[in-house]
Design an enzyme around this catalytic site. Structure first.
Site, short mmCIF file in Angstrom:
data_model
loop_
_atom_site.label_atom_id
_atom_site.label_comp_id
_atom_site.label_asym_id
_atom_site.label_seq_id
_atom_site.Cartn_x
_atom_site.Cartn_y
_atom_site.Cartn_z
N VAL A 87 0.82 -1.22 0.00
CA VAL A 87 0.00 0.00 0.00
C VAL A 87 0.85 1.27 0.00
O VAL A 87 0.38 2.33 -0.40
CB VAL A 87 -1.01 0.06 1.18
N ASN A 113 -7.09 -0.82 5.95
CA ASN A 113 -6.79 -1.47 7.23
C ASN A 113 -5.30 -1.73 7.44
O ASN A 113 -4.85 -1.80 8.59
CB ASN A 113 -7.57 -2.79 7.31
N SER A 165 -6.92 4.54 15.15
CA SER A 165 -6.60 3.92 16.45
C SER A 165 -6.84 4.94 17.55
O SER A 165 -6.71 6.15 17.33
CB SER A 165 -5.13 3.51 16.48
N TYR A 178 3.40 6.41 15.02
CA TYR A 178 2.10 5.71 14.87
C TYR A 178 0.94 6.67 15.18
O TYR A 178 -0.03 6.74 14.43
CB TYR A 178 2.10 4.51 15.82
N ALA A 179 1.07 7.42 16.29
CA ALA A 179 -0.01 8.35 16.67
C ALA A 179 -0.23 9.39 15.57
O ALA A 179 -1.38 9.72 15.24
CB ALA A 179 0.34 9.04 17.99
N SER A 181 0.38 9.08 12.37
CA SER A 181 -0.25 8.46 11.19
C SER A 181 -1.74 8.24 11.44
O SER A 181 -2.57 8.48 10.56
CB SER A 181 0.43 7.13 10.83
N LYS A 182 -2.10 7.82 12.65
CA LYS A 182 -3.50 7.50 12.93
C LYS A 182 -4.34 8.78 13.10
O LYS A 182 -5.52 8.80 12.75
CB LYS A 182 -3.60 6.60 14.17
P1 NAD Z 1 -1.56 -7.13 11.99
O1 NAD Z 1 -0.11 -6.80 12.04
O2 NAD Z 1 -2.03 -8.42 12.56
O3 NAD Z 1 -2.06 -7.05 10.46
C1 NAD Z 1 -1.69 -6.00 9.60
C2 NAD Z 1 -1.75 -6.51 8.18
O4 NAD Z 1 -1.33 -5.44 7.32
C3 NAD Z 1 -0.79 -7.68 7.94
O5 NAD Z 1 -1.43 -8.69 7.20
C4 NAD Z 1 0.33 -7.04 7.15
O6 NAD Z 1 1.01 -7.94 6.28
C5 NAD Z 1 -0.42 -5.96 6.37
N1 NAD Z 1 0.49 -4.94 5.88
C6 NAD Z 1 1.52 -4.35 6.55
N2 NAD Z 1 2.17 -3.50 5.75
C7 NAD Z 1 1.54 -3.55 4.54
C8 NAD Z 1 1.76 -2.91 3.30
N3 NAD Z 1 2.77 -2.05 3.14
N4 NAD Z 1 0.93 -3.20 2.27
C9 NAD Z 1 -0.09 -4.08 2.41
N5 NAD Z 1 -0.34 -4.73 3.57
C10 NAD Z 1 0.47 -4.47 4.61
O7 NAD Z 1 -2.30 -5.90 12.64
P2 NAD Z 1 -3.79 -5.74 13.20
O8 NAD Z 1 -3.68 -5.70 14.68
O9 NAD Z 1 -4.72 -6.66 12.53
O10 NAD Z 1 -4.06 -4.23 12.73
C11 NAD Z 1 -4.84 -3.90 11.60
C12 NAD Z 1 -5.06 -2.40 11.60
O11 NAD Z 1 -5.73 -2.01 12.80
C13 NAD Z 1 -3.76 -1.58 11.56
O12 NAD Z 1 -3.94 -0.43 10.77
C14 NAD Z 1 -3.57 -1.17 13.01
O13 NAD Z 1 -2.82 0.01 13.14
C15 NAD Z 1 -5.01 -0.97 13.45
N6 NAD Z 1 -5.20 -1.08 14.89
C16 NAD Z 1 -4.80 -2.20 15.56
C17 NAD Z 1 -4.99 -2.26 16.94
C18 NAD Z 1 -4.56 -3.44 17.75
O14 NAD Z 1 -4.53 -3.32 18.98
N7 NAD Z 1 -4.24 -4.59 17.17
C19 NAD Z 1 -5.61 -1.20 17.59
C20 NAD Z 1 -6.02 -0.08 16.87
C21 NAD Z 1 -5.81 -0.05 15.50
#
Ligand code: NAD
Length: 270
Positions: A87, A113, A165, A178-179, A181-182
């Site tokens: 992405v 996502n 987030s 991270y903060a 970006s979100k």
């Molecule tokens: P995760 O690491 O399990 O999954 C993230 C997915 O994104 C992975 O499959 C990864 O390969 C893919 N990815 C990473 N870089 C990429 C790229 N350059 N191009 C395409 N795909 C890419 O994370 P998650 O916990 O499932 O998080 C998903 C989203 O939710 C993220 O944006 C994260 O910031 C957000 N989020 C997560 C939490 C949490 O506590 N887990 C909380 C708030 C927000």
């Protein structure tokens, strides 16, 4: 070993699918980062609600993406397409769009996502860690939306849902990149929502607190205990809970909601 573990996780997800509504019947969705964690759960919930689902992820995630696709087609009877691409690379996302058009169709619902973190205290943070996180989490939203916006605008039920987030609103030690970006995703959501509202496209953000995925599993046990102590619910969110909220926003039930940030953090930040 890794595959067995993945299979168990997906089977648990499939067993946990509860909705018998088909609110997304006839719609095509693209979910970035859809091969694991929250993205995978969204993909499965969407397919269960009747959508066909294109799964974007990095080529290194091919096996996991294949497994998700296998379950979507086999268990849930929906069409799927694996849209491999980074992405953070606009050219990649343009190619993804071409492949999706050729092999899958046009996209009604775009879920931005994909996301990463590279945590460290700001005084130790390397520029590289700043750039990497911003390029995946924020440029990624630009690139994917740029590539697919005209699909979504042509849809009768166009939806863009950005995975922000709680950290984008509350901030957090060690997460300046991270903060930022979100928080940026929230500004983007509100600006784009105003631009495309006349096309009947809604643009919203979901801002989860801590969700039980690999991103959180990697946090040291002692730190996890400290975080849980600050969450009134006394636990992390389940990916299912986030995915169900995303389903609602994608559905016709949310037709008048746009430019919103849906916080879901168990009371951690109000
Ligand atoms: P995760 O690491 O399990 O999954 C993230 C997915 O994104 C992975 O499959 C990864 O390969 C893919 N990815 C990473 N870089 C990429 C790229 N350059 N191009 C395409 N795909 C890419 O994370 P998650 O916990 O499932 O998080 C998903 C989203 O939710 C993220 O944006 C994260 O910031 C957000 N989020 C997560 C939490 C949490 O506590 N887990 C909380 C708030 C927000």
């Amino acid at each position: 070993m890794e595959k067995d573990e993945e299979q168990k996780r997906i089977e648990g997800d499939i067993e946990g699918l509860t909705s018998d509504c088909k609110r997304l019947e006839g719609l095509n969705a693209l979910i970035t980062g859809g091969s694991q964690g929250i993205g995978r759960r969204i993909a499965l919930e969407f397919a269960n609600e009747g959508a066909d689902v294109a799964i974007n992820d990095l080529s290194s995630q091919k096996e996991k993406a294949n497994l998700v696709a296998q379950y979507i087609e086999g268990e849930l009877g929906r069409d799927t397409w694996i849209a491999e691409g980074d992405v953070s690379d606009l050219d990649d996302m343009k190619k993804v769009r071409e492949q999706v058009e050729e092999n899958f169709g046009t996209i009604d619902i775009l879920i931005n996502n994909a996301g990463i973190n590279r945590d460290s205290l700001f005084f130790k943070m390397e520029k590289e860690d700043w750039d990497k996180v911003l390029s995946v989490n924020l440029d990624g939203v630009f690139n994917t939306t740029k590539a697919f916006l005209d699909h979504v605008r042509e849809s009768d039920q166009g939806r863009i849902i950005n995975m922000s987030s709680v950290i984008g609103e509350s901030g957090n030690i060690g997460q300046a990149n991270y903060a930022s970006s979100k928080a940026g995703m929230i500004g983007f959501t509100k600006a784009l929502a105003r631009e495309v509202v006349r096309d009947d496209v809604t643009v919203n953000a979901v801002a989860p607190g801590f969700v039980a995925t690999r991103m959180v599993e990697d946090i040291p046990e002692k730190v996890k205990e400290k975080i849980i102590a600050q969450i009134p619910f006394g636990r992390f969110a389940e990916p299912r809970e986030v995915a169900r909220t995303v389903c609602f926003l994608a559905s016709n039930d949310a037709s008048y909601i746009t430019g919103e940030v849906i916080r879901m953090n168990g009371g951690y930040y109000m």
